[in-house]
Design a protein around this motif. Sequence first.
Motif, short mmCIF file in Angstrom:
data_model
loop_
_atom_site.label_atom_id
_atom_site.label_comp_id
_atom_site.label_asym_id
_atom_site.label_seq_id
_atom_site.Cartn_x
_atom_site.Cartn_y
_atom_site.Cartn_z
N LYS A 251 -52.15 45.93 139.92
CA LYS A 251 -50.80 46.32 139.51
C LYS A 251 -50.30 45.44 138.38
N ASN A 252 -50.66 44.15 138.40
CA ASN A 252 -50.26 43.26 137.31
C ASN A 252 -50.89 43.68 136.00
N GLU B 212 -41.92 44.05 139.80
CA GLU B 212 -43.25 43.77 139.26
C GLU B 212 -43.16 43.24 137.84
N LEU B 213 -42.29 43.84 137.05
CA LEU B 213 -42.10 43.36 135.69
C LEU B 213 -41.57 41.93 135.67
N LYS C 209 -51.88 46.71 135.20
CA LYS C 209 -51.23 47.95 134.80
C LYS C 209 -49.84 47.66 134.22
N ALA C 210 -49.10 46.77 134.86
CA ALA C 210 -47.76 46.42 134.37
C ALA C 210 -47.83 45.84 132.97
N ARG C 211 -48.81 45.00 132.72
CA ARG C 211 -48.97 44.39 131.39
C ARG C 211 -49.23 45.45 130.34
N LYS D 251 -44.32 39.46 136.56
CA LYS D 251 -45.24 39.29 135.44
C LYS D 251 -44.63 38.36 134.39
N ILE E 72 -43.77 51.52 137.12
CA ILE E 72 -43.85 50.20 137.75
C ILE E 72 -42.46 49.76 138.17
N ARG F 144 -39.33 47.32 138.85
CA ARG F 144 -38.72 46.25 138.05
C ARG F 144 -39.09 44.88 138.59
#
Length: 84
Positions: free
Chosen positions: A15-16, A70-71, A18-20, A74, A66, A68
């Motif tokens: 997920k990290n 998670e953002l 993908k978030a990036r 990151k 994603i 927020r």
Amino acid sequence: MAMDETMSFTVEKDKNIKAREILKEVHQALVEKGYNPINQIVGYILSGDPTYITSHNNARNLIRQIERDELLEKMVKSYIGLDD
């Protein structure tokens, strides 16, 4: 769980990644449309309002994929040098 115990929160590594990638695409779309991408992304994270993100190149729909939190995770990791 007792009220004085600390809850644990984790985000999977995939997920990290993908978030990036999504954040990079959204950033690029905002640049292409002439917006200040940092201000727009911060506005979105703080408010939850997707209209801070352009629909150009599907950026608005991408950022909705994603969470927020998670953002934020990151960004905090990056800021303190714990990038994955």
